[in-house]
Design an enzyme around this catalytic site. Structure first.
Site, PDB file in Angstrom:
ATOM      1  N   VAL A 483      41.708  22.883  23.070  1.00  0.00           N
ATOM      2  CA  VAL A 483      41.764  23.561  21.779  1.00  0.00           C
ATOM      3  C   VAL A 483      43.123  24.244  21.693  1.00  0.00           C
ATOM      4  O   VAL A 483      43.520  24.960  22.620  1.00  0.00           O
ATOM      5  CB  VAL A 483      40.633  24.593  21.611  1.00  0.00           C
ATOM      6  CG1 VAL A 483      40.613  25.124  20.187  1.00  0.00           C
ATOM      7  CG2 VAL A 483      39.275  24.000  21.966  1.00  0.00           C
ATOM      8  N   SER A 484      43.823  24.047  20.589  1.00  0.00           N
ATOM      9  CA  SER A 484      45.211  24.505  20.513  1.00  0.00           C
ATOM     10  C   SER A 484      45.343  26.020  20.583  1.00  0.00           C
ATOM     11  O   SER A 484      46.191  26.542  21.320  1.00  0.00           O
ATOM     12  CB  SER A 484      45.866  23.990  19.233  1.00  0.00           C
ATOM     13  OG  SER A 484      45.226  24.510  18.076  1.00  0.00           O
ATOM     14  N   ASP A 485      44.517  26.760  19.824  1.00  0.00           N
ATOM     15  CA  ASP A 485      44.685  28.214  19.849  1.00  0.00           C
ATOM     16  C   ASP A 485      44.180  28.822  21.154  1.00  0.00           C
ATOM     17  O   ASP A 485      44.744  29.805  21.644  1.00  0.00           O
ATOM     18  CB  ASP A 485      44.042  28.890  18.635  1.00  0.00           C
ATOM     19  CG  ASP A 485      42.591  28.531  18.418  1.00  0.00           C
ATOM     20  OD1 ASP A 485      42.069  27.682  19.165  1.00  0.00           O
ATOM     21  OD2 ASP A 485      41.972  29.099  17.496  1.00  0.00           O
ATOM     22  N   CYS A 486      43.142  28.238  21.745  1.00  0.00           N
ATOM     23  CA  CYS A 486      42.690  28.709  23.059  1.00  0.00           C
ATOM     24  C   CYS A 486      43.773  28.469  24.107  1.00  0.00           C
ATOM     25  O   CYS A 486      43.994  29.301  24.996  1.00  0.00           O
ATOM     26  CB  CYS A 486      41.403  27.998  23.468  1.00  0.00           C
ATOM     27  SG  CYS A 486      40.018  28.312  22.363  1.00  0.00           S
ATOM     28  N   GLU A 489      46.650  31.109  23.301  1.00  0.00           N
ATOM     29  CA  GLU A 489      46.312  32.487  23.671  1.00  0.00           C
ATOM     30  C   GLU A 489      46.200  32.638  25.187  1.00  0.00           C
ATOM     31  O   GLU A 489      46.602  33.668  25.750  1.00  0.00           O
ATOM     32  CB  GLU A 489      45.009  32.907  22.985  1.00  0.00           C
ATOM     33  CG  GLU A 489      45.057  32.931  21.464  1.00  0.00           C
ATOM     34  CD  GLU A 489      46.001  33.988  20.894  1.00  0.00           C
ATOM     35  OE1 GLU A 489      46.374  34.925  21.631  1.00  0.00           O
ATOM     36  OE2 GLU A 489      46.369  33.867  19.712  1.00  0.00           O
TER      37      GLU A 489
END
Length: 764
Positions: A483-486, A489
């Site tokens: 997952v890109s945002d995971c 972050e």
């Protein structure tokens, strides 16, 4: 008494892990556990929720909190502070509130370094699992008495006053969820007029008052066909031959959003087999209870396009219905008869199962999410009731179950990594490093162990998969789906922690592993400059015309999202600072294009639409943070000025912010109806304004908002659960139970660090 177990793989030989089950969280009922006082505490929490279920519809996730606070002998020893009218906000008052929050938040950490929490809210998650276990004959073994009791408790707790169930716990009643939950109650043993406070009778009345069960939406028709309450003729065609199409076609499965692809993959198998479970006396009774005429007399093909108006968020365009009709009238009759049933249908079914087994193996039989999980379980059982695949699926069912004071529900899938990455940043922002050093050390270790170290197995491109090496998932490493945002972050956390002494926060991650994370972020950037969530956004957006799901939107193809783009900007800006020569030009181009995307996505009122949180407040926080991280300022960027103006104009009388979930569905800003603000959304707005330099112009709006957060803190140091603040696919809301702890802490930390430490007292 229910107990949560962490990192436990059990003794089932059908379960396996890539990292010794780090992050795994499973509930277990122990009849001998708990003192009479502990049991009374749980019962009081259950009763309190039920009595107030129409006021606060999301639970407070108390059972796990009771357990961990008891295990760690937690006691809040720091006295609370409240700020009176006209009283000054001092650094001391904020620091006290922060320390109380950090003390409580630290206690909620599990032994493996993550923070277990509920991630649920949709009311169509659990019933299909009950249907699946009923059809396969495993209902009693998977859901013994104590499990059934909690499943029913959840159903009763979230029945609306009109007798129906919403798409999610805060939603208006819809046919889809009302039908599913009614059948679920009946399968679990309730009579036609049984259930708490006449739950079954009220639900059945709602169904008949709103057009009858034949008006259930398409997913409902599929599950009722599996059960034998409907005929498969009531469903639009889902030919498994779709998976044999050549890859150059625009509507090839590889071009679909992964969630859509992996839902309709097992659905097409069940449809292609026309699978129907055992027609038991209960199924015959359900036909009589739900249908308005005898089963044999229903004109099933005429029900295909029926959908209750309450369910209809995304009406089918005419072209879509024409395609369904063409497939139904001309194509399916050919594919289901000789010779095509032998030449194509059987081969197509084998192809679909090949893909299902591949996805199962590469997710350790967790699968990408709970909707897909149940369908894949059933497909594996239909293929081979005694096969290893079905047994491995059953072994991973506990990963999805969660128990709270409102009963047992299903997670979408766990939010272990996502929550941990946010909490780490919140704790780092407090500057209380010596206080939280041991907590950060464990969290750092969890993040490092949770990174995906390999791509999907074999020729993954032929299985429509993207690279995953170097990524982080939403939940744990075993889940496997990047997952890109995971990823962004978590990468940011590793970079921030690498700047601190290892004796305080542990050894930093190896540079090569950081490079792998950068590689995957760079690989995901789309043509517009934004980032999708899971896979490159290569399909044309007009394919959304073929969205078959009436209650969700933007489900067919992958999109580029403001939040994912902002997270990636922030991570890569920090990476560039620490590793300036690694893929330097590519990183710089990525950031420049991503900034242009954020500016392009701003709406006319200055806000940004949030795809994963509610809604314009969430999107604006992310967008402002991303723009500022890239070097933009209030003075040199019109987008920041407009974004700040949006947040300032939506501040409420009590000093906070409060946005309705209707904003997500209607795509326009809708304030909360009640006068009280939402603490989580207030925290997002505070941080967005702080990053945009509001304290240099007029800090008064920030002081007012922080006063609200301080005064809302509860005795133990946390904040109350209010409205849901998560969302997906425009119309379905999601509860992130840790948000009420994470974001107020983070906002106070940023306020103290950036404002108060330079100004000892502030009058409001």
């Amino acid at each position: 008494m229910w107990k949560l177990k962490i990192g436990d793989g059990g003794k089932d030989r059908n379960i396996f892990s890539t990292n010794n089950f780090v992050g795994r969280q499973t509930w277990e009922f122990d009849p001998d556990a708990g003192t009479s006082q502990e049991k009374a505490q749980v019962e009081a929490a259950r009763q309190h929720f039920y009595d107030n279920r129409f006021e606060v519809k999301a639970c407070s996730d108390l059972l796990w909190r009771f357990q961990i606070l008891k295990e760690k002998n937690f006691k809040q020893t720091i006295e609370s502070v409240k700020i009176k009218d006209e009283e000054e906000i001092s650094e001391e008052n904020v620091a006290i509130t922060l320390r109380r929050a950090v003390h409580h938040l630290s206690t909620l950490q599990s032994n493996d370094g993550h923070w277990p929490a509920l991630n649920a809210g949709p009311l169509f998650y659990f019933p299909p699992l009950v249907f699946c276990m009923y059809v396969t004959g495993h209902l009693d073994s998977i859901f013994p008495y104590e499990y059934r009791k909690e499943i029913l408790r959840y159903i009763y707790c979230h029945q609306n006053e009109d007798g129906g169930w919403g798409l999610h716990v805060e939603g208006h009643s819809i046919m889809f969820c009302t039908v599913l939950n009614y059948i679920c109650m009946r399968i679990l043993g309730e009579g036609p007029n049984g259930g708490k406070e006449d739950a079954c009778a009220r639900a059945r009345k709602w169904i008949h008052d709103h057009g009858s069960v034949t008006h259930v939406s398409s997913w409902g028709k599929i599950w009722l066909s599996v059960l034998g309450i409907f005929d498969w003729c009531a469903s639009n065609p889902m030919p498994p031959e779709f998976w044999m199409l050549p890859s150059f076609l625009l509507k090839h499965p590889a071009k679909m959003l992964c969630y859509c692809r992996l839902v309709y993959m097992p659905m097409s198998y069940l449809y292609g087999k026309r699978f129907v479970g055992p027609i038991t006396p209960l199924i015959l009774m359900l036909r009589e209870e739900l249908l308005t005429q005898p089963y044999e007399k229903v004109n099933w093909k005429k029900t295909r396009h029926l959908c209750a108006k309450e369910d209809l968020y995304y009406p089918h365009p005419l072209i879509q219905d024409l395609i369904w009709d063409s497939l139904y009238i001309f194509v399916e009759p050919l594919l289901t008869h000789w010779p095509f049933n032998k030449l194509l249908r059987e081969k197509a079914l084998q192809t679909v199962m090949k893909h299902i087994h591949y996805e199962d193996e590469n997710s350790r039989y967790i699968t990408i999410g709970c909707v897909e999980k149940v369908l894949c379980i059933l497909a594996c059982w239909v293929e081979d009731p005694n096969g290893d695949a079905f047994k491995k699926h059953l072994a991973r069912l506990p990963d999805y179950l969660w128990v709270s004071e409102d009963g047992m529900t299903l997670h979408s899938f766990g939010s272990q990594t996502w929550d941990a990455s946010l909490i780490i940043q919140a704790l780092l922002a407090t500057n209380l490093i010596e206080d939280v050093g041991p907590i950060l050390t464990k969290a750092h270790e969890f993040i490092k162990k949770s990174q995906v170290r390999d791509n999907p197995s074999g020729d993954f491109k032929s299985m429509y998969r993207h690279i995953s090496k170097g990524s982080w998932t939403f939940s744990d490493k075993d889940h496997g789906w990047q997952v890109s945002d995971c990823t962004a972050e978590s990468l940011k956390c590793c970079l921030l922690l690498s700047m601190l002494p290892p004796e305080i926060v542990g050894e930093k991650m190896e540079p090569e592993m950081l490079y792998d994370s950068v590689n995957i972020l760079l690989s995901l950037q789309g043509k517009k400059g934004g980032l999708p969530a899971w896979e490159p956004s290569e399909a044309v957006e007009w394919l959304e015309l073929f969205n078959p799901i009436e209650f969700l939107e933007e489900i067919v193809v992958e999109r580029e999202y403001v939040e994912c783009t902002s997270s990636a900007i922030q991570a890569l800006v920090l990476f560039k600072k620490l590793y300036p020569e690694h893929r330097k030009k590519e990183v710089e181009n990525f950031i420049a294009n991503a900034v242009r995307f954020l500016e392009y996505k701003q709406t006319s009122d200055g806000s940004w639409y949030g795809n994963w949180g509610i809604c314009f407040t969430y999107g604006s926080w992310f967008a402002l943070n991303g723009l500022v991280a890239a070097g933009k300022t209030y003075d040199n960027c019109a987008a920041i000025r407009k974004g700040v103006e949006f947040l300032l104009t939506t501040q409420r009388e009590d000093g906070g912010w409060g946005e309705s979930h209707l904003s997500s569905s209607k795509k326009i800003y809708v304030p909360l109806e009640r006068s009280q603000s939402n603490i989580v959304q207030t925290s997002w707005a505070i941080m967005g304004l702080i990053h945009a330099g509001q304290m240099e112009r007029d800090p008064t709006p920030l002081h007012r908002a922080v006063k609200l957060i301080i005064n809302f803190q509860q005795e133990e140091g946390d904040w109350p659960q209010q409205e849901l603040t998560g969302v997906f696919m425009k119309n379905c809301m999601l509860q992130y139970a840790m948000y009420r702890d994470i974001f107020p802490t983070w906002a106070l930390a940023e306020y103290r660090r950036r404002i108060l430490l330079a100004s000892p007292a502030v009058a409001i």
